[in-house]
Write a protein that holds these residues in place. Structure first.
Motif, PDB file in Angstrom:
ATOM      1  N   ALA A 287     -44.564 -37.837  30.390  1.00  0.00           N
ATOM      2  CA  ALA A 287     -45.798 -37.621  30.497  1.00  0.00           C
ATOM      3  C   ALA A 287     -46.534 -36.472  31.073  1.00  0.00           C
ATOM      4  N   VAL A 288     -45.660 -35.993  31.893  1.00  0.00           N
ATOM      5  CA  VAL A 288     -46.252 -34.532  32.497  1.00  0.00           C
ATOM      6  C   VAL A 288     -45.838 -33.320  31.552  1.00  0.00           C
ATOM      7  N   THR A 289     -44.896 -33.536  31.055  1.00  0.00           N
ATOM      8  CA  THR A 289     -44.305 -32.480  29.811  1.00  0.00           C
ATOM      9  C   THR A 289     -45.602 -32.354  28.827  1.00  0.00           C
ATOM     10  N   LYS A 290     -46.051 -33.590  28.268  1.00  0.00           N
ATOM     11  CA  LYS A 290     -47.072 -33.615  27.251  1.00  0.00           C
ATOM     12  C   LYS A 290     -48.237 -32.898  27.764  1.00  0.00           C
ATOM     13  N   MET A 291     -48.694 -33.075  29.178  1.00  0.00           N
ATOM     14  CA  MET A 291     -49.816 -32.440  29.874  1.00  0.00           C
ATOM     15  C   MET A 291     -49.618 -31.048  29.686  1.00  0.00           C
ATOM     16  N   VAL A 292     -48.542 -30.735  30.149  1.00  0.00           N
ATOM     17  CA  VAL A 292     -48.280 -29.118  30.274  1.00  0.00           C
ATOM     18  C   VAL A 292     -48.236 -28.271  28.971  1.00  0.00           C
ATOM     19  N   GLU A 293     -47.529 -28.995  27.958  1.00  0.00           N
ATOM     20  CA  GLU A 293     -47.340 -28.393  26.602  1.00  0.00           C
ATOM     21  C   GLU A 293     -48.426 -28.520  25.581  1.00  0.00           C
ATOM     22  N   GLU A 294     -49.122 -29.683  25.746  1.00  0.00           N
ATOM     23  CA  GLU A 294     -50.200 -30.041  24.764  1.00  0.00           C
ATOM     24  C   GLU A 294     -51.673 -29.620  25.369  1.00  0.00           C
ATOM     25  N   HIS A 295     -51.888 -29.365  26.687  1.00  0.00           N
ATOM     26  CA  HIS A 295     -53.029 -28.927  27.233  1.00  0.00           C
ATOM     27  C   HIS A 295     -53.153 -27.868  28.040  1.00  0.00           C
ATOM     28  N   LEU A 296     -52.171 -27.925  29.190  1.00  0.00           N
ATOM     29  CA  LEU A 296     -52.244 -26.737  30.135  1.00  0.00           C
ATOM     30  C   LEU A 296     -52.036 -25.310  29.111  1.00  0.00           C
ATOM     31  N   TYR A 297     -50.909 -25.503  28.217  1.00  0.00           N
ATOM     32  CA  TYR A 297     -50.430 -24.479  27.382  1.00  0.00           C
ATOM     33  C   TYR A 297     -51.796 -23.819  26.638  1.00  0.00           C
ATOM     34  N   TRP A 298     -52.631 -24.547  25.964  1.00  0.00           N
ATOM     35  CA  TRP A 298     -53.776 -23.728  25.609  1.00  0.00           C
ATOM     36  C   TRP A 298     -54.552 -23.154  26.560  1.00  0.00           C
ATOM     37  N   THR A 299     -54.838 -23.561  27.632  1.00  0.00           N
ATOM     38  CA  THR A 299     -55.749 -22.699  28.789  1.00  0.00           C
ATOM     39  C   THR A 299     -54.877 -21.409  29.049  1.00  0.00           C
ATOM     40  N   ILE A 300     -53.553 -21.664  29.202  1.00  0.00           N
ATOM     41  CA  ILE A 300     -52.944 -20.309  29.763  1.00  0.00           C
ATOM     42  C   ILE A 300     -53.157 -19.258  28.431  1.00  0.00           C
ATOM     43  N   ALA A 301     -52.858 -19.899  27.069  1.00  0.00           N
ATOM     44  CA  ALA A 301     -52.664 -19.018  25.933  1.00  0.00           C
ATOM     45  C   ALA A 301     -54.221 -18.425  25.750  1.00  0.00           C
ATOM     46  N   TYR A 302     -55.445 -19.109  26.005  1.00  0.00           N
ATOM     47  CA  TYR A 302     -56.428 -18.407  25.984  1.00  0.00           C
ATOM     48  C   TYR A 302     -56.824 -17.412  27.218  1.00  0.00           C
ATOM     49  N   CYS A 303     -56.292 -17.735  28.254  1.00  0.00           N
ATOM     50  CA  CYS A 303     -56.270 -16.502  29.331  1.00  0.00           C
ATOM     51  C   CYS A 303     -55.629 -15.245  28.936  1.00  0.00           C
ATOM     52  N   GLN A 304     -54.493 -15.506  28.322  1.00  0.00           N
ATOM     53  CA  GLN A 304     -53.508 -14.424  28.010  1.00  0.00           C
ATOM     54  C   GLN A 304     -53.996 -13.484  26.457  1.00  0.00           C
ATOM     55  N   TRP A 305     -54.552 -14.283  25.660  1.00  0.00           N
ATOM     56  CA  TRP A 305     -54.677 -14.010  24.223  1.00  0.00           C
ATOM     57  C   TRP A 305     -56.229 -13.586  23.885  1.00  0.00           C
ATOM     58  N   VAL A 306     -57.013 -14.226  24.793  1.00  0.00           N
ATOM     59  CA  VAL A 306     -58.594 -14.132  24.455  1.00  0.00           C
ATOM     60  C   VAL A 306     -59.113 -13.652  25.614  1.00  0.00           C
ATOM     61  N   ASP A 307     -59.080 -14.166  26.765  1.00  0.00           N
ATOM     62  CA  ASP A 307     -59.919 -13.832  27.841  1.00  0.00           C
ATOM     63  C   ASP A 307     -59.503 -12.357  28.536  1.00  0.00           C
ATOM     64  N   ASN A 308     -58.050 -12.176  28.437  1.00  0.00           N
ATOM     65  CA  ASN A 308     -57.474 -11.213  28.873  1.00  0.00           C
ATOM     66  C   ASN A 308     -56.738 -10.383  27.692  1.00  0.00           C
ATOM     67  N   LEU A 309     -57.009 -10.060  26.724  1.00  0.00           N
ATOM     68  CA  LEU A 309     -56.453  -9.519  25.770  1.00  0.00           C
ATOM     69  C   LEU A 309     -55.584  -8.253  25.973  1.00  0.00           C
ATOM     70  N   GLU A 310     -56.746  -7.246  26.525  1.00  0.00           N
ATOM     71  CA  GLU A 310     -56.289  -5.991  26.682  1.00  0.00           C
ATOM     72  C   GLU A 310     -55.153  -5.582  27.643  1.00  0.00           C
ATOM     73  N   GLU A 311     -55.298  -6.554  28.654  1.00  0.00           N
ATOM     74  CA  GLU A 311     -54.191  -6.624  29.615  1.00  0.00           C
ATOM     75  C   GLU A 311     -52.689  -6.954  28.950  1.00  0.00           C
ATOM     76  N   THR A 312     -52.799  -8.189  28.165  1.00  0.00           N
ATOM     77  CA  THR A 312     -51.678  -8.639  27.804  1.00  0.00           C
ATOM     78  C   THR A 312     -51.338  -7.667  26.520  1.00  0.00           C
ATOM     79  N   GLN A 313     -51.995  -7.056  25.904  1.00  0.00           N
ATOM     80  CA  GLN A 313     -51.680  -6.102  24.869  1.00  0.00           C
ATOM     81  C   GLN A 313     -50.724  -4.885  25.561  1.00  0.00           C
ATOM     82  N   LYS A 314     -50.947  -4.581  26.828  1.00  0.00           N
ATOM     83  CA  LYS A 314     -50.235  -3.512  27.394  1.00  0.00           C
ATOM     84  C   LYS A 314     -48.977  -3.997  27.697  1.00  0.00           C
ATOM     85  N   LEU A 315     -48.805  -5.311  27.840  1.00  0.00           N
ATOM     86  CA  LEU A 315     -47.217  -5.804  28.068  1.00  0.00           C
ATOM     87  C   LEU A 315     -46.275  -6.004  26.869  1.00  0.00           C
TER      88      LEU A 315
END
Length: 404
Positions: free
Chosen positions: A176-204
């Motif tokens: 149950a926790v795995t599904k919460m992490v992979e199907e829900h938390l993952y998208w919020t992390i991806a949003y932070c990486q590739w949408v809200d902080n795209l320029e900083e992620t690009q440098k990596l």
């Protein structure tokens, strides 16, 4: 009838005339070629013999070098992909900041392999699986993609299982926790990486060459657009930025509550859930400086930071991080001696009431530990100390007179 014969004769005459014109064009073309070749040969004839030799030898060497390079690459690829009884892990290239991967799922699977001490070979080809997934593995010419199916595949083929000590109820909670992490938390992390902080992620992104900046910009923006589109299809992308971060905070607080003072999420023993959570929280811990998830994990939810550091030191000894990465001091003030506030609480101790075998061995090795007044067990986390000598020296420097 005459009209038909006349038409046939006319068509035949036109065909003959057309063929004649084509033949004349071919002759003219060949004459032009002969003239060009004669011109080239006359130019070569005017040069000295050593220039001719240089041209011919240089061309031959270039052709030979290109052929050998092609053969060597083909042999190397064949050797890597056809290795018998070897796990080949296909994943994205390493980023520039020392973090093993910007993909939570790639980091999850590679950490999982290390937790089981399974030998594997990385293949950073960027090629997706037939299902369009990354990471994916090959073992004895069989493929498995998708982190859940990779784990199932390895359990079936190799008889390994990180969850063998879990009860049926604990397995249910873990899933149950795995599904919460992979199907829900993952998208919020991806949003932070590739949408809200795209320029900083690009440098990596790790790319080299004269067009590296252009390629990094193109790749990061393509990935950002894909994340936006998939988030919208998932449903979480239809919310505002503040709402997305609110969902992220709820998930992270849930993980912090579940972990509590335990060494690992399901107790003193490791499980697959630890690899899953580590793969995701490591992104917030080390790839998103100054962002809201980093502030949470290195501030209020410090037990999650302790967990990430424990996993890093135990399973990634070559992954070195600076002491400054251990805490977030955005709004905090330094103490009088200049040391960061709260640093001694980070990642160096675990309040678990059960010791692993490694804990007992570290005690017999003669280490002096501080004991908990509640459990009378050592608070020293031997898992954190299984890294390099730099880690041990760091502890001695930071905690010479620590009292509980």
């Amino acid at each position: 009838m005459r009209l038909q014969r006349s038409a046939c004769w006319t068509n035949t005459s036109q065909n003959h005339l057309l063929h004649s014109c084509v033949n004349m064009n071919i002759l003219v073309h060949f004459r032009g070629c002969f003239k060009d070749c004669g011109g080239i040969m006359s130019v070569l004839g005017s040069d000295s013999w050593w220039k001719k030799t240089l041209y011919i030898t240089g061309g031959a060497l270039l052709a030979a070098a290109a052929y050998l390079l092609h053969e060597l690459l083909a042999i190397r690829k064949e050797q890597e992909l056809d290795s018998k009884d070897a796990i080949i892990l296909h994943q994205f290239s390493r980023p520039k900041n020392g973090v093993p991967s910007l993909s939570p799922f790639c980091l999850k699977i590679e950490t999982y392999l290390r937790m089981l001490d399974l030998p594997y070979q990385n293949y950073f080809d960027g090629k997706l699986s037939p299902q369009g997934k990354m990471p994916w593995i090959e073992y004895n010419h069989e493929q498995a993609s998708g982190s859940e199916f990779i784990v199932d595949f390895l359990e079936e083929k190799l008889g390994v299982n990180l969850n063998k000590n879990l009860t049926a109820q604990e397995r249910a909670v873990s899933r149950a926790v795995t599904k919460m992490v992979e199907e829900h938390l993952y998208w919020t992390i991806a949003y932070c990486q590739w949408v809200d902080n795209l320029e900083e992620t690009q440098k990596l992104l790790a790319m080299s060459g004269p067009l590296s900046d252009t390629l990094k910009w193109l790749l990061s923006h393509l990935n950002g657009s894909m994340v936006r589109r998939e988030m919208y299809g998932h449903g979480i992308g239809r919310f505002s930025k503040e709402e997305v971060y609110s969902l992220m905070e709820k998930d992270m607080r849930t993980l912090a509550t579940l972990l509590g003072d335990k060494k690992y999420f399901m107790g003193s023993k490791m499980s697959t859930l630890d690899a899953t959570v580590f793969g995701h929280l490591a992104q917030a811990m080390w790839t998103l400086p100054g962002t809201r998830p980093e502030q949470l994990i290195k501030g209020e939810l410090i037990n999650l930071a302790m967990f990430c550091e424990r996993m890093r030191r135990r399973f990634w000894p070559e992954w070195f991080v600076e002491v400054d990465d251990f805490y977030y001091d955005g709004d905090s003030e330094s103490s009088s001696d200049g040391s960061p506030t709260g640093l001694l609480d980070f990642g160096l101790f675990s309040r678990t009431n059960t010791l692993d075998d490694s804990d007992a061995s570290s005690q017999s090795a003669g280490h002096t530990h501080t004991h908990s007044p509640d459990s009378d067990h050592s608070l020293f986390d031997s898992d954190v100390g299984t890294g390099s000598d730099n880690d041990i020296q760091l502890k001695e420097e930071l905690m010479p007179d620590l009292e509980v």
